[in-house]
Design a protein around this motif. Structure first.
Motif, PDB file in Angstrom:
ATOM      1  N   VAL A  28     -54.576 -49.864  56.214  1.00  8.08           N
ATOM      2  CA  VAL A  28     -53.582 -50.862  56.528  1.00  8.08           C
ATOM      3  C   VAL A  28     -52.279 -50.584  56.622  1.00  8.08           C
ATOM      4  N   GLY A  29     -51.739 -49.494  55.917  1.00 11.32           N
ATOM      5  CA  GLY A  29     -50.525 -48.857  56.161  1.00 11.32           C
ATOM      6  C   GLY A  29     -50.160 -48.255  57.340  1.00 11.32           C
ATOM      7  N   LEU A  30     -51.208 -47.157  57.844  1.00 10.47           N
ATOM      8  CA  LEU A  30     -50.719 -46.304  58.778  1.00 10.47           C
ATOM      9  C   LEU A  30     -50.390 -47.307  60.321  1.00 10.47           C
ATOM     10  N   PRO A  31     -51.313 -48.411  60.269  1.00 14.44           N
ATOM     11  CA  PRO A  31     -50.939 -49.157  61.565  1.00 14.44           C
ATOM     12  C   PRO A  31     -49.801 -49.973  61.259  1.00 14.44           C
ATOM     13  N   ALA A  32     -49.533 -50.389  60.214  1.00 20.23           N
ATOM     14  CA  ALA A  32     -48.031 -51.191  59.947  1.00 20.23           C
ATOM     15  C   ALA A  32     -47.088 -50.220  60.432  1.00 20.23           C
ATOM     16  N   LEU A  33     -47.097 -48.925  59.815  1.00 17.21           N
ATOM     17  CA  LEU A  33     -45.958 -48.040  60.137  1.00 17.21           C
ATOM     18  C   LEU A  33     -45.883 -47.866  61.657  1.00 17.21           C
ATOM     19  N   GLY A  34     -47.235 -47.587  62.126  1.00 22.63           N
ATOM     20  CA  GLY A  34     -47.025 -47.507  63.789  1.00 22.63           C
ATOM     21  C   GLY A  34     -46.257 -48.751  64.402  1.00 22.63           C
ATOM     22  N   LEU A  35     -46.736 -49.762  63.889  1.00 24.61           N
ATOM     23  CA  LEU A  35     -46.103 -51.032  64.285  1.00 24.61           C
ATOM     24  C   LEU A  35     -44.426 -51.066  64.344  1.00 24.61           C
ATOM     25  N   VAL A  36     -44.089 -50.672  63.118  1.00 22.10           N
ATOM     26  CA  VAL A  36     -42.375 -50.532  62.780  1.00 22.10           C
ATOM     27  C   VAL A  36     -41.945 -49.366  63.391  1.00 22.10           C
ATOM     28  N   VAL A  37     -42.519 -48.300  63.920  1.00 23.01           N
ATOM     29  CA  VAL A  37     -41.742 -47.425  64.907  1.00 23.01           C
ATOM     30  C   VAL A  37     -41.876 -47.895  66.017  1.00 23.01           C
ATOM     31  N   ALA A  38     -43.008 -48.403  66.609  1.00 21.21           N
ATOM     32  CA  ALA A  38     -42.897 -49.079  67.987  1.00 21.21           C
ATOM     33  C   ALA A  38     -41.838 -50.027  68.029  1.00 21.21           C
ATOM     34  N   LEU A  39     -41.759 -51.174  67.187  1.00 19.27           N
ATOM     35  CA  LEU A  39     -40.704 -52.145  67.456  1.00 19.27           C
ATOM     36  C   LEU A  39     -39.143 -51.498  67.357  1.00 19.27           C
ATOM     37  N   THR A  40     -39.061 -50.440  66.432  1.00 15.17           N
ATOM     38  CA  THR A  40     -37.535 -49.630  66.348  1.00 15.17           C
ATOM     39  C   THR A  40     -37.238 -49.092  67.727  1.00 15.17           C
ATOM     40  N   VAL A  41     -38.157 -48.397  68.309  1.00 19.02           N
ATOM     41  CA  VAL A  41     -38.017 -47.748  69.558  1.00 19.02           C
ATOM     42  C   VAL A  41     -37.804 -49.012  70.631  1.00 19.02           C
ATOM     43  N   TRP A  42     -38.477 -49.865  70.550  1.00 15.94           N
ATOM     44  CA  TRP A  42     -38.409 -50.780  71.551  1.00 15.94           C
ATOM     45  C   TRP A  42     -36.699 -51.697  71.478  1.00 15.94           C
ATOM     46  N   TRP A  43     -36.363 -51.673  69.981  1.00 16.76           N
ATOM     47  CA  TRP A  43     -34.996 -52.367  69.882  1.00 16.76           C
ATOM     48  C   TRP A  43     -33.956 -51.242  70.220  1.00 16.76           C
ATOM     49  N   LEU A  44     -34.223 -50.040  69.871  1.00 16.49           N
ATOM     50  CA  LEU A  44     -33.259 -48.991  70.426  1.00 16.49           C
ATOM     51  C   LEU A  44     -33.094 -49.068  71.789  1.00 16.49           C
ATOM     52  N   VAL A  45     -34.142 -48.942  72.577  1.00 17.35           N
ATOM     53  CA  VAL A  45     -34.027 -48.769  74.127  1.00 17.35           C
ATOM     54  C   VAL A  45     -33.694 -49.984  74.625  1.00 17.35           C
ATOM     55  N   THR A  46     -33.836 -51.149  74.236  1.00 20.18           N
ATOM     56  CA  THR A  46     -33.199 -52.469  75.022  1.00 20.18           C
ATOM     57  C   THR A  46     -31.908 -53.023  74.273  1.00 20.18           C
ATOM     58  N   SER A  47     -31.733 -52.807  72.953  1.00 21.08           N
ATOM     59  CA  SER A  47     -30.448 -53.372  72.312  1.00 21.08           C
ATOM     60  C   SER A  47     -29.358 -52.415  72.028  1.00 21.08           C
ATOM     61  N   VAL A  48     -29.717 -51.423  71.591  1.00 22.56           N
ATOM     62  CA  VAL A  48     -28.687 -50.301  71.221  1.00 22.56           C
ATOM     63  C   VAL A  48     -28.077 -49.584  72.350  1.00 22.56           C
ATOM     64  N   PHE A  49     -29.209 -48.943  72.919  1.00 26.18           N
ATOM     65  CA  PHE A  49     -28.774 -48.026  74.006  1.00 26.18           C
ATOM     66  C   PHE A  49     -28.761 -48.648  75.644  1.00 26.18           C
ATOM     67  N   ASN A  50     -29.504 -49.814  75.562  1.00 23.12           N
ATOM     68  CA  ASN A  50     -29.524 -50.389  76.978  1.00 23.12           C
ATOM     69  C   ASN A  50     -29.954 -49.609  77.797  1.00 23.12           C
ATOM     70  N   LEU A  51     -30.978 -49.027  77.904  1.00 25.21           N
ATOM     71  CA  LEU A  51     -31.679 -48.051  78.892  1.00 25.21           C
ATOM     72  C   LEU A  51     -32.372 -48.899  79.947  1.00 25.21           C
ATOM     73  N   ILE A  52     -33.024 -50.054  79.566  1.00 23.91           N
ATOM     74  CA  ILE A  52     -33.742 -50.745  80.175  1.00 23.91           C
ATOM     75  C   ILE A  52     -33.238 -52.385  80.548  1.00 23.91           C
ATOM     76  N   HIS A  53     -32.872 -52.514  81.661  1.00 21.86           N
ATOM     77  CA  HIS A  53     -32.574 -53.866  81.730  1.00 21.86           C
ATOM     78  C   HIS A  53     -33.467 -55.139  81.184  1.00 21.86           C
ATOM     79  N   PRO A  54     -32.692 -55.892  80.673  1.00 16.77           N
ATOM     80  CA  PRO A  54     -33.227 -57.105  80.144  1.00 16.77           C
ATOM     81  C   PRO A  54     -34.484 -58.006  80.879  1.00 16.77           C
ATOM     82  N   VAL A  55     -34.172 -58.049  82.281  1.00 19.67           N
ATOM     83  CA  VAL A  55     -35.249 -58.639  83.208  1.00 19.67           C
ATOM     84  C   VAL A  55     -36.405 -57.894  82.860  1.00 19.67           C
ATOM     85  N   VAL A  56     -36.441 -56.572  83.027  1.00 22.63           N
ATOM     86  CA  VAL A  56     -37.786 -55.758  83.032  1.00 22.63           C
ATOM     87  C   VAL A  56     -38.241 -55.841  81.469  1.00 22.63           C
TER      88      VAL A  56
END
Length: 276
Positions: A28-56
């Motif tokens: 249970v814990g490892l998949p949950a940790l993987g999900l948290v890591v993926a969401l964090t990377v997604w948030w950093l890429v789109t909201s913090v560093f703005n590396l990908i346009h929001p339309v994409v």
């Protein structure tokens, strides 16, 4: 004749007892940790560093807001896509196992039809979408056909491989006990082939979800694929990504439901294979 019992291989060395508590926590814990890591990377890429346009790729908070705004419609679409995926998968399972059984039972049949099956599998299925709409119309028929075409081949291949790779010692045991062909199949060949068959089923399950979505792109009147086409066409990429995430979640649930069925149906497999 001595009675031939169903195959249950006994390991030569008793495997070490698994740590149930730690294993459950990790499951249970490892998949949950993987999900948290993926969401964090997604948030950093789109909201913090703005590396990908929001339309994409919209930020996760925008996708969550879009899901909340259209949750009833998206959940209804999820149910429709899930039903199409499951029905198409079951149809392909029945047909795939029967075709695999025919290929395994006769060398002549295998040589006649194996090239044809390979050719059918090699055809790009998305190219068949418009033809399926023309011949079958709109709705579930072309969608289920697309699911069938995408996921039946791994089931055929795994079934034929499993039934033709019975361990030699088990086959010799059946012959020494003077078992009939049906007894040897039911109590030796089929049980020995079931792990291989489930490998094909687990490969085919995500393909069934892909087939359902492709079918909805081409001929759907509802479902998550239809929602993706409609929302992305008007620039609502956040809702489209919410539908994409629901497809991923649906595939995960169906896959692990199949894994659970395998564990319940083949309890001896985990005891006769090495654990990591």
């Amino acid at each position: 004749m001595a009675e031939l019992t169903e195959v249950r291989a006994v390991p030569a060395v008793v495997p070490a007892r698994r740590r149930k508590g730690g294993g459950s926590a990790a499951a249970v814990g490892l998949p949950a940790l993987g999900l948290v890591v993926a969401l964090t990377v997604w948030w950093l890429v789109t909201s913090v560093f703005n590396l990908i346009h929001p339309v994409v790729l919209p930020p996760p908070q925008d996708v969550l807001s879009a899901f909340n705004a259209a949750s009833a419609r998206l959940l209804e679409a999820t149910l429709a896509t899930t039903l199409e995926t499951v029905i198409g998968f079951l149809l392909s399972t029945v047909a795939g196992v029967l075709i695999g059984l025919a290929l395994a039972s006769s060398r002549l049949v295998e040589r006649m039809f194996s090239p044809l099956l390979v050719a059918i599998n090699a055809v790009p299925k998305i190219a068949l979408g418009p033809l399926l709409v023309v011949s079958l119309g709109w709705g579930q028929k072309p969608i289920l056909t697309m699911v069938f075409l995408l996921c039946f081949f791994p089931i055929v291949l795994s079934t034929a491989t499993g039934l033709t790779s019975t361990p030699a010692d088990l086959a010799e045991l059946a012959r020494s006990l003077d078992a009939s062909r049906w007894q040897a199949f039911r109590k030796v060949r089929l049980p020995a082939a079931l792990p291989q068959i489930f490998v094909g089923l687990k490969v085919a399950m995500p393909l069934a979800a892909i087939g359902a979505v492709i079918g909805e792109f081409q001929a759907g009147e509802g479902g998550l694929g239809y929602e993706i086409v409609q929302t992305s066409g008007v620039g609502d990429s956040a809702t489209a990504w919410a539908a994409i995430i629901l497809i991923a979640l649906m595939s995960i649930v169906l896959y692990f439901a199949l894994v659970l069925i395998e564990r319940l149906a083949l309890p001896w497999v985990r005891e006769t294979t090495s654990s990591r």
